[in-house]
Write a protein that holds these residues in place. Structure first.
Motif, PDB file in Angstrom:
ATOM      1  N   ASP A 236       3.439   2.192  -7.200  1.00 57.11           N
ATOM      2  CA  ASP A 236       1.784   2.287  -7.439  1.00 57.11           C
ATOM      3  C   ASP A 236       0.675   1.801  -6.336  1.00 57.11           C
ATOM      4  OD1 ASP A 236       2.284  -0.495  -7.412  1.00 57.11           O
ATOM      5  OD2 ASP A 236       1.409  -0.945  -9.495  1.00 57.11           O
TER       6      ASP A 236
ATOM      7  N   SER B  30      -6.991   9.598  -9.425  1.00 57.12           N
ATOM      8  CA  SER B  30      -7.477   8.249  -9.657  1.00 57.12           C
ATOM      9  C   SER B  30      -8.784   8.445 -10.068  1.00 57.12           C
ATOM     10  CB  SER B  30      -7.346   7.506  -8.355  1.00 57.12           C
ATOM     11  OG  SER B  30      -8.628   7.705  -7.502  1.00 57.12           O
TER      12      SER B  30
ATOM     13  N   THR C 166       0.709  -1.304   0.056  1.00 58.43           N
ATOM     14  CA  THR C 166       0.081  -0.034   0.040  1.00 58.43           C
ATOM     15  C   THR C 166       0.983   1.149  -0.084  1.00 58.43           C
ATOM     16  OG1 THR C 166      -1.546  -1.076   1.275  1.00 58.43           O
ATOM     17  CG2 THR C 166      -1.904   1.301   1.144  1.00 58.43           C
TER      18      THR C 166
ATOM     19  N   GLU D  64      -1.719   2.175  -3.206  1.00 61.16           N
ATOM     20  CA  GLU D  64      -2.827   3.225  -3.316  1.00 61.16           C
ATOM     21  C   GLU D  64      -2.497   4.589  -2.703  1.00 61.16           C
ATOM     22  OE1 GLU D  64      -6.277   1.993  -1.306  1.00 61.16           O
ATOM     23  OE2 GLU D  64      -7.427   3.513  -2.177  1.00 61.16           O
ATOM     24  N   TYR D  65      -1.900   4.502  -1.446  1.00 54.73           N
ATOM     25  CA  TYR D  65      -1.376   5.429  -0.720  1.00 54.73           C
ATOM     26  C   TYR D  65       0.154   5.502  -0.824  1.00 54.73           C
ATOM     27  CZ  TYR D  65      -5.922   6.314   0.469  1.00 54.73           C
ATOM     28  OH  TYR D  65      -7.151   6.563   0.372  1.00 54.73           O
ATOM     29  N   SER D  66       0.885   5.518  -2.253  1.00 53.94           N
ATOM     30  CA  SER D  66       2.412   5.286  -2.191  1.00 53.94           C
ATOM     31  C   SER D  66       2.985   6.505  -1.367  1.00 53.94           C
ATOM     32  CB  SER D  66       2.625   5.106  -3.423  1.00 53.94           C
ATOM     33  OG  SER D  66       4.176   5.057  -3.564  1.00 53.94           O
TER      34      SER D  66
END
Ligand code: SAM
Length: 349
Positions: free
Chosen positions: A92, A219, A87, A94-96
Motif C-alpha cells: 500500500d 487515489s 514507499t 504511495e508508489y508501490s
C-alpha cells in the motif's frame, strides 16, 4: 600473488550475484515482509516468522540479506523498513512496485530461465515457461483471472510511478481530448486529467482489461472522471481524440503490427492531432542504457516485440505522416525512460 591476480572483477562478481539479490527482494515481497514491517516495527526474526508462517532460520537470513541490500534497517531491537521500502515495497506504499515485483517473480523469472532458448531460437518462450502455446501474448495473460489481475497490477504500479514524468515531458495543454490506447488500468489517464484539467481522457483496451479496471481505483486526489472503452486497437474503430497515447504498447509488437496500428491512428487523426509515445529508448548504437537493453531481452522472451532507438521510432512515425517528432528522455529509472511526441499539424496528409 601477482598484481593481475589480486584484482577483483567486482562488476562481474556483482552481476553473477544479481539474480540472488533480485530473488531475495521478490521473496521478501511475496511473503509481505515489507507490509508487516510497515504496520509494526521494529520486529525480530522470530516475530516475523510467526506472523508469516515461515522458518526462523530462513526468515532471519532473508531479513539480514535485505538489510545488507539496503532495503531494511537492522538495529538491536529488530528490523524496520527503510523509507523507500515504505514507499515502494509495501503493497500500500504511495508508489508501490509490489505488483511489478510479483509479476517479475511469477512471470518474468520463469521466462528468463529460458533466455538461452530464446536467444538460440529468436522467439518467445511462454510455451516452455508455462506449458502452453498461444498466438498472442495478451491471450496468455487474460485467460486466467489470477494472471490477468497480476499483470494489470504490474502495469498499474509502473504506470503510476512514471505517469507524471510522461504527462509532463511535453506541454500537452493544447489537446482537449486524449485516448490512451492500451491504457490498461487508467493510471496515466488519471494523471493527465490532474495535470491538464480541461482534457477529457479515454482509456481504450481489450474487453477483459476494461472489465477489470474498476479493481484499480485511483487515489482520492484524482477527481476528474476517465472514460473506459473496450475494443481491439488492431480491428475496431478507435475513439475520436486530439491526442493518441501509446505507452509501452509499441514495444510489444513487431514492425508489421506497428504499421497497422499507426496507419489506423493516422487515418483518424485530424489536422492538429498528435501522438505521444512512452517507451524506453535505446541509444542509436545500442551500446549504452543497459536497463533498456535488458528490457529488450525481456521483450524477446515473451513477445514478438523489442525496444527500439529514437531513430527507429522516428522512422516508424514518419512513415505514417507524423512529422515534427520530438524525443525527450525523462531519465525515469525504470521502464518508461523516454516519452516521445509528435504534435504534427497533419499538413503532410
Ligand atoms: N499503457 C499501459 C502502461 O504503460 O502501463 C499498459 C502497457 S501493457 C505493456 C500493453 C497494454 O496494451 C495492455 O493493457 C494490453 O491489454 C493492451 N493491448 C494489447 N493488445 C491490445 C489490442 N489489440 N487492443 C487494445 N489494447 C491492447
Amino acid at each position: 600473488v601477482s598484481d593481475s591476480a589480486a584484482k577483483v572483477p567486482s562488476k562481474i562478481l556483482d552481476l553473477m550475484d544479481g539474480f540472488k539479490a533480485s530473488k531475495a527482494l521478490f521473496v521478501a515481497s511475496k511473503l509481505k515482509m515489507f507490509d508487516h514491517l510497515k504496520k509494526r516495527s521494529p520486529l525480530n526474526a522470530v516475530d516475523i516468522a510467526n506472523e508469516i508462517g515461515t522458518s526462523v532460520c530462513g526468515t532471519e537470513r532473508l531479513l539480514d540479506a535485505c538489510a545488507a541490500l539496503g532495503l531494511l534497517e537492522k538495529t538491536p531491537q529488530g528490523y524496520s523498513n527503510t523509507d523507500s521500502a515504505n514507499t515502494y515495497l509495501a503493497s500500500d506504499g504511495e508508489y508501490s512496485l509490489h505488483g511489478y515485483i510479483i509479476h517479475s517473480n511469477d512471470h518474468l523469472w520463469p521466462l528468463f530461465t529460458h533466455l538461452e532458448s530464446a536467444v538460440k531460437e529468436g522467439s518467445r518462450q511462454n510455451h516452455r515457461a508455462f506449458g502452453k502455446k498461444t498466438e498472442d501474448l495478451f491471450n496468455d495473460y487474460y485467460q486466467s483471472q489470477e494472471v490477468k489481475q497480476r499483470f494489470m497490477a504490474a502495469m498499474h504500479s509502473i504506470a503510476h510511478l512514471t505517469a507524471r514524468d510522461v504527462a509532463t515531458a511535453f506541454d500537452l495543454s493544447e489537446f482537449k481530448t486524449a485516448c490512451d490506447l492500451g491504457g490498461c488500468t487508467g493510471a496515466l489517464a488519471h494523471e493527465l486529467t490532474q495535470i491538464y484539467p480541461h482534457m477529457k481522457v479515454t482509456v481504450f483496451d481489450l474487453p477483459e482489461v476494461i472489465a477489470n479496471s474498476s479493481c484499480f481505483q485511483p487515489s482520492e486526489r484524482y477527481t476528474a472522471p476517465v472514460t473506459f472503452v473496450s475494443g481491439d486497437f488492431f480491428t475496431d474503430d478507435l475513439p475520436e481524440a486530439d491526442l493518441y497515447i501509446l505507452s509501452r504498447v509499441l514495444h510489444d509488437w513487431p514492425d508489421e503490427k506497428i504499421h497497422v496500428l499507426l496507419n489506423k491512428i493516422s487515418t483518424v487523426c485530424r489536422p492538429g492531432c498528435g501522438i505521444l509515445l512512452a517507451e524506453m529508448i535505446l541509444d542509436d548504437e545500442k551500446k549504452n542504457r543497459s536497463t533498456a537493453l535488458l528490457q529488450s531481452l525481456n521483450m524477446l522472451v515473451q513477445t514478438e516485440g523489442k525496444e527500439r532507438s529514437g531513430s527507429e521510432y522516428r522512422g516508424l512515425l514518419e512513415e505514417h505522416g507524423f512529422s515534427k517528432v520530438k524525443i525527450k528522455l525523462t531519465g525515469n529509472f525504470v521502464l518508461l525512460a523516454a516519452p516521445h511526441i509528435d504534435i504534427a499539424e497533419k499538413s503532410v496528409f
